[in-house]
Design an enzyme around this catalytic site. Structure first.
Site, PDB file in Angstrom:
ATOM      1  N   LYS A 121     -17.924   0.076  68.586  1.00  0.00           N
ATOM      2  CA  LYS A 121     -19.247  -0.482  68.886  1.00  0.00           C
ATOM      3  C   LYS A 121     -19.745  -1.262  67.673  1.00  0.00           C
ATOM      4  CE  LYS A 121     -23.917   0.849  70.351  1.00  0.00           C
ATOM      5  NZ  LYS A 121     -24.717   1.849  71.061  1.00  0.00           N
ATOM      6  N   ASP A 226     -33.685   6.783  75.254  1.00  0.00           N
ATOM      7  CA  ASP A 226     -33.147   5.679  76.062  1.00  0.00           C
ATOM      8  C   ASP A 226     -32.210   6.291  77.101  1.00  0.00           C
ATOM      9  OD1 ASP A 226     -32.897   3.089  76.852  1.00  0.00           O
ATOM     10  OD2 ASP A 226     -31.607   2.447  75.196  1.00  0.00           O
TER      11      ASP A 226
HETATM   12  P1  ADP Z   1     -26.321  -0.490  73.569  1.00  0.00           P
HETATM   13  O1  ADP Z   1     -26.891   0.332  72.470  1.00  0.00           O
HETATM   14  O2  ADP Z   1     -26.212  -1.901  73.140  1.00  0.00           O
HETATM   15  O3  ADP Z   1     -27.008  -0.286  74.883  1.00  0.00           O
HETATM   16  P2  ADP Z   1     -24.180   1.257  74.463  1.00  0.00           P
HETATM   17  O4  ADP Z   1     -23.729   2.269  73.466  1.00  0.00           O
HETATM   18  O5  ADP Z   1     -25.100   1.754  75.518  1.00  0.00           O
HETATM   19  O6  ADP Z   1     -24.796  -0.018  73.729  1.00  0.00           O
HETATM   20  O7  ADP Z   1     -22.882   0.620  75.132  1.00  0.00           O
HETATM   21  C1  ADP Z   1     -22.955  -0.431  76.064  1.00  0.00           C
HETATM   22  C2  ADP Z   1     -21.923  -0.233  77.148  1.00  0.00           C
HETATM   23  O8  ADP Z   1     -20.608  -0.152  76.585  1.00  0.00           O
HETATM   24  C3  ADP Z   1     -22.114   1.073  77.901  1.00  0.00           C
HETATM   25  O9  ADP Z   1     -22.980   0.928  78.990  1.00  0.00           O
HETATM   26  C4  ADP Z   1     -20.702   1.390  78.353  1.00  0.00           C
HETATM   27  O10 ADP Z   1     -20.375   0.696  79.529  1.00  0.00           O
HETATM   28  C5  ADP Z   1     -19.833   0.839  77.234  1.00  0.00           C
HETATM   29  N1  ADP Z   1     -19.469   1.896  76.263  1.00  0.00           N
HETATM   30  C6  ADP Z   1     -20.159   2.254  75.164  1.00  0.00           C
HETATM   31  N2  ADP Z   1     -19.552   3.253  74.496  1.00  0.00           N
HETATM   32  C7  ADP Z   1     -18.436   3.538  75.189  1.00  0.00           C
HETATM   33  C8  ADP Z   1     -17.366   4.485  75.026  1.00  0.00           C
HETATM   34  N3  ADP Z   1     -17.318   5.339  73.992  1.00  0.00           N
HETATM   35  N4  ADP Z   1     -16.380   4.490  75.954  1.00  0.00           N
HETATM   36  C9  ADP Z   1     -16.382   3.642  76.994  1.00  0.00           C
HETATM   37  N5  ADP Z   1     -17.358   2.734  77.209  1.00  0.00           N
HETATM   38  C10 ADP Z   1     -18.376   2.669  76.326  1.00  0.00           C
HETATM   39 MG    MG Z   2     -27.020   1.419  76.030  1.00  0.00          MG
END
Ligand code: ADP
Ligand code: MG
Length: 467
Positions: A121, A226
């Protein structure tokens, strides 16, 4: 934002050294004067300006000559530094496809040497809807020592610390693997965000688990802030995993009750709308939690026996301090997942950053973009690696021994400190003159130092201004 890691393979040791020099300069400057970059990088055979040009071509740097001639990192440049450090640490070796675009992040698959696929991320604070940016901008105008890279790093450190602590307390979260700069590496969740799920075998059970999590978090002294269908992942066995932690707050927060109720409300609304659920039959003892429900079946925040100390003890272990928490809370007040509306490139690493003023200089001490212990890795050379993994992933850079760089880094750091002081004074004069409408002492494209390199510099400035 696109992340093309191909360029990573072709960047030289000098390229990374100069990129790192810009990053170091950004601890004290929104825009790092070219001359300072040159001094910090101290390339053995010179040629900083040629390297800068190359980095600019790859969009790893942004050139700015509006106030004086200089550079800042772009998010891509920051991505490369983080990726290189993590690859050198052996955390992963290749970057694959993008699997998620959050409101303020990009998520990619990465693969380790043994082929395990993890999630990476990259935090991108500042990439939110115009409305949200504006309100934050108004706030940040008075807090100019912040910039988007700093905030993104803070968000990553916080996310990593919370994920680790939550995992240790048995919460269903991804496994927190590592963190560098604005980048968090975690296990890949096998499942889908709840928002994509149209049908569930057992919606009541999933609902209870999810509300149970909100309550259990509060019992541990935390509120997600959130907690909604975008941040709850669900697999084929309807197992729930929660993600996305940069906005979490303590139950002692002044708006705790509101955040808790909002998290609960999001879940209730979603289940009502998507699964047409009635809440009459929800038992009082959701997920074994001892908590009072109001007449609509919603858990009462005041009735939860809230734990404390979780934040301080467990989070500090990952290097996330109370001051970090205070800093980031001022920026991310609760989640705004539904405000997300763009991959707004315009805001990329901060229009805010270009608003230079006096307090940019006085507040510099609070910026810590560089993690010193990882510097060795940052300036290492990079070798071409053509190998493709079976998963069809694009390979990242290869690891190299960093020991011979240690001394150079020391020198870079002390030079940085010494120059910073001098340049700070020069910068102050430039700003004063820009503000006062006088002809400035060091006008645009003629940023000079007293160290005898000015003719070389002005030649380069000319070259840069023609880019
Ligand atoms: P933000 O803080 O920008 O909302 P998120 O952590 O919610 O970011 O991640 C955005 C999207 O990425 C999630 O809705 C999911 O679909 C995907 N995602 C995030 N982390 C993971 C993970 N560990 N494994 C698989 N998909 C992930
Ligand atoms: Mg998110």
């Amino acid at each position: 934002m696109k992340l093309n890691v191909d360029a990573l393979r072709y960047l030289s040791k000098d390229d990374f050294r100069v990129l790192t020099a810009v990053e170091m300069g950004m601890r004290n400057h929104e825009i790092v004067p070219s001359e300072l970059v040159d001094r910090i990088a101290s390339l053995k055979h010179g040629g900083t300006y040629k390297v800068l040009k190359n980095l600019l071509k790859h969009k790893l740097l942004h050139h700015d000559s509006s106030k004086y001639d200089g550079f800042r990192l772009t998010y891509l440049g920051y991505d490369f530094l983080a990726i290189k450090t993590l690859v050198n640490r052996g955390v992963f070796m290749s970057v694959g496809r993008q699997i998620g675009v959050g409101k303020e992040s990009d998520i990619f698959e990465v693969a380790t040497e043994d082929g395990t696929v993890l999630a990476m991320k990259l935090h991108r604070l500042g990439r939110v809807s115009f409305r949200a940016v504006k309100s934050k901008r108004d706030y940040l105008r008075h807090r100019s020592s912040f910039n988007w890279l700093y905030l993104s790093r803070l968000a990553a450190v916080k996310e990593f610390a919370f994920m680790k602590a939550l995992e240790e307390h048995g919460f269903p979260v991804p496994n927190a693997v590592d963190c560098n700069r604005h980048c968090v590496i975690m296990s890949l969740v096998q499942g889908y965000p709840l928002v994509q799920v149209k049908q569930l075998q057992n919606p009541e059970m999933v609902f209870e688990r999810i509300i149970g999590l909100v309550i259990r978090l509060a019992e541990h002294g935390l509120i997600h802030c959130d907690f909604n269908e975008f941040n709850i992942m669900i697999d084929d066995d309807e197992k729930v995993t929660m993600i996305d932690f940069p906005q979490m707050v303590s139950v002692d927060h002044r708006n705790a009750q509101m955040y808790f109720d909002r998290d609960v409300e999001c879940v209730f609304k979603f289940f009502l709308k998507r699964f047409n659920m009635s809440f009459q039959e929800i038992p009082d003892d959701i997920d074994d939690a001892e908590v009072d429900m109001d007449e609509s079946g919603r858990p009462c925040f005041s009735s939860i026996a809230k734990g404390s100390g979780f934040l301080d003890k467990d989070l500090a272990a990952s290097g996330f301090t109370r001051k970090d928490q205070e800093d980031i809370e001022k920026f991310i007040e609760g989640g705004v997942e539904k405000d997300a509306d763009s991959g707004d490139e315009e805001n990329e690493d901060g229009g805010l950053a270009s608003e230079l003023n006096e307090s940019d200089i006085s507040g510099v001490e609070s910026l810590h973009l560089v993690e010193q212990p990882t510097l060795n890795c940052d300036v290492e050379g990079i070798e071409e690696n053509e190998q493709k993994t079976e998963a069809g992933l694009t390979n990242g850079p290869e690891t190299q021994d960093a020991s011979d760089e240690e001394e150079d880094n020391e020198t870079m750091i002390s030079k940085d400190a010494e120059l910073t002081k001098r340049l700070r004074n020069q910068k102050r004069r430039v700003i004063a003159s820009v503000r006062g409408g006088r002809k400035n002492l060091a006008s645009r494209n003629t940023y000079k130092d007293k160290g005898g390199r000015s003719s070389h510099n002005s030649k380069i400035q000319k070259q840069l201004s023609s880019w």
